[in-house]
Design a protein around this motif. Structure first.
Motif, PDB file in Angstrom:
ATOM      1  N   PHE A   1      12.313  14.373 -37.809  1.00  0.00           N
ATOM      2  CA  PHE A   1      12.600  15.764 -37.470  1.00  0.00           C
ATOM      3  C   PHE A   1      13.980  15.902 -36.830  1.00  0.00           C
ATOM      4  O   PHE A   1      14.736  16.828 -37.141  1.00  0.00           O
ATOM      5  N   ALA A   2      14.307  14.972 -35.930  1.00  0.00           N
ATOM      6  CA  ALA A   2      15.594  15.047 -35.238  1.00  0.00           C
ATOM      7  C   ALA A   2      16.766  14.922 -36.200  1.00  0.00           C
ATOM      8  O   ALA A   2      17.850  15.452 -35.944  1.00  0.00           O
ATOM      9  N   SER A   3      16.555  14.247 -37.333  1.00  0.00           N
ATOM     10  CA  SER A   3      17.643  14.041 -38.291  1.00  0.00           C
ATOM     11  C   SER A   3      18.123  15.342 -38.916  1.00  0.00           C
ATOM     12  O   SER A   3      19.241  15.411 -39.434  1.00  0.00           O
TER      13      SER A   3
ATOM     14  N   HIS B   1       5.128   6.334 -25.664  1.00  0.00           N
ATOM     15  CA  HIS B   1       5.919   7.452 -26.150  1.00  0.00           C
ATOM     16  C   HIS B   1       7.089   7.806 -25.241  1.00  0.00           C
ATOM     17  O   HIS B   1       7.854   8.711 -25.538  1.00  0.00           O
ATOM     18  N   ILE B   2       7.246   7.091 -24.104  1.00  0.00           N
ATOM     19  CA  ILE B   2       8.406   7.373 -23.258  1.00  0.00           C
ATOM     20  C   ILE B   2       9.694   7.043 -23.997  1.00  0.00           C
ATOM     21  O   ILE B   2      10.772   7.447 -23.592  1.00  0.00           O
ATOM     22  N   SER B   3       9.582   6.292 -25.107  1.00  0.00           N
ATOM     23  CA  SER B   3      10.763   6.007 -25.919  1.00  0.00           C
ATOM     24  C   SER B   3      11.321   7.272 -26.545  1.00  0.00           C
ATOM     25  O   SER B   3      12.404   7.270 -27.127  1.00  0.00           O
ATOM     26  N   MET B   4      10.593   8.410 -26.446  1.00  0.00           N
ATOM     27  CA  MET B   4      11.098   9.674 -26.956  1.00  0.00           C
ATOM     28  C   MET B   4      12.380  10.088 -26.238  1.00  0.00           C
ATOM     29  O   MET B   4      13.126  10.934 -26.708  1.00  0.00           O
ATOM     30  N   ALA B   5      12.639   9.489 -25.081  1.00  0.00           N
ATOM     31  CA  ALA B   5      13.858   9.810 -24.349  1.00  0.00           C
ATOM     32  C   ALA B   5      15.083   9.514 -25.196  1.00  0.00           C
ATOM     33  O   ALA B   5      16.119  10.189 -25.079  1.00  0.00           O
ATOM     34  N   ALA B   6      14.976   8.512 -26.068  1.00  0.00           N
ATOM     35  CA  ALA B   6      16.099   8.184 -26.944  1.00  0.00           C
ATOM     36  C   ALA B   6      16.377   9.330 -27.907  1.00  0.00           C
ATOM     37  O   ALA B   6      17.530   9.609 -28.238  1.00  0.00           O
ATOM     38  N   VAL B   7      15.327  10.010 -28.340  1.00  0.00           N
ATOM     39  CA  VAL B   7      15.509  11.147 -29.243  1.00  0.00           C
ATOM     40  C   VAL B   7      16.278  12.253 -28.533  1.00  0.00           C
ATOM     41  O   VAL B   7      17.180  12.870 -29.098  1.00  0.00           O
TER      42      VAL B   7
ATOM     43  N   LEU C   1       9.906  17.630 -44.968  1.00  0.00           N
ATOM     44  CA  LEU C   1      10.912  18.049 -43.994  1.00  0.00           C
ATOM     45  C   LEU C   1      11.308  19.506 -44.210  1.00  0.00           C
ATOM     46  O   LEU C   1      11.575  20.238 -43.250  1.00  0.00           O
ATOM     47  N   ALA C   2      11.330  19.930 -45.456  1.00  0.00           N
ATOM     48  CA  ALA C   2      11.678  21.317 -45.757  1.00  0.00           C
ATOM     49  C   ALA C   2      10.670  22.281 -45.142  1.00  0.00           C
ATOM     50  O   ALA C   2      11.024  23.360 -44.663  1.00  0.00           O
TER      51      ALA C   2
END
Length: 228
Positions: A98-100, A140-146, A64-65
């Motif tokens: 990544f969003a975290s 991958h449409i579940s990316m909308a939650a991100v 992540l870094a």
């Protein structure tokens, strides 16, 4: 201005072309390539860092870094068999990790997800030809939650190229000639340019085959490169 991009994998004809064009681009200043294995022949490139990921479901702090501060991503991890884990769970795991660590600093992270020209968004529809695979690829449409829990800082761009052919190959060039400007076929270098342009500048539309072909051809003309 700096622009840091993440690529999921760099092996294979298409992904290696995306890497090649990213390293050539004066706009992209840093490339982080997530890979299952190291690439010793690429060591020492001033713009590239290959990060070995043992499990694409987990992103430890040290990885992540390295991803921190990235402006965009081209996620090109796909199969023709419709692998649920690879097609859906891997990109979701990346997005969540990544969003975290994203901050509301006004920047917009653009995530370009490569799917296929024949994928089906309607998960309830009955399909005769490779139905389960075509539905999985649209998972991958579940990316909308991100996008929702990042306060709008995450933007998902969907790319659905047609058949990708290699520049200079007899079969590829013949296919391009027969298909003409329909978008059914696209050269790997044209596709790579179109995908990277979408990451850097965004896209207000779904990147369907014809859109990708026209965008890739336009970018090649602007760069002074031959279409032949």
């Amino acid at each position: 201005m700096t622009f840091k991009i993440v690529l999921s994998g760099i092996s294979g004809r298409i992904r290696s072309q995306v890497l090649h064009q990213a390293l050539r681009s004066p706009t992209i200043t840093s490339v982080i390539a997530l890979s299952r294995r190291p690439f010793p022949d690429l060591e020492g490139h001033d713009k590239l860092e290959v990060v070995v990921v043992e499990n694409f479901m987990r992103y430890p702090e040290e990885i992540l870094a390295k991803l921190s501060g990235a402006d965009g991503c081209v996620w090109y991890m796909t199969t023709t068999s419709g692998d649920l884990v690879l097609e859906v769970e891997y990109p979701k795991a990346f997005a969540k990790a990544f969003a975290s660590m994203m901050t509301n600093d006004g920047r917009r992270f653009r995530y370009v997800h490569i799917s296929g020209a024949m994928v089906e968004r309607d998960q309830s529809r009955t399909l005769r030809l490779k139905g389960s695979m075509r539905k999985i690829k649209e998972g991958h449409i579940s990316m909308a939650a991100v996008e929702s829990y990042t306060g709008g800082s995450w933007e998902t761009i969907i790319a659905r190229p047609g058949m990708v052919v290699q520049r200079g190959s007899l079969a590829g060039e013949t296919s391009m000639m027969v298909a003409g400007s329909s978008g059914s076929f696209i050269r790997s270098d044209q596709l790579a340019l179109a995908l990277l342009d979408a990451v850097v500048h965004g896209s207000g539309e779904l990147l369907l085959p014809l859109v990708l072909l026209q965008r890739g051809q336009k970018l090649m003309r602007e760069a002074g490169e031959t279409q032949e």
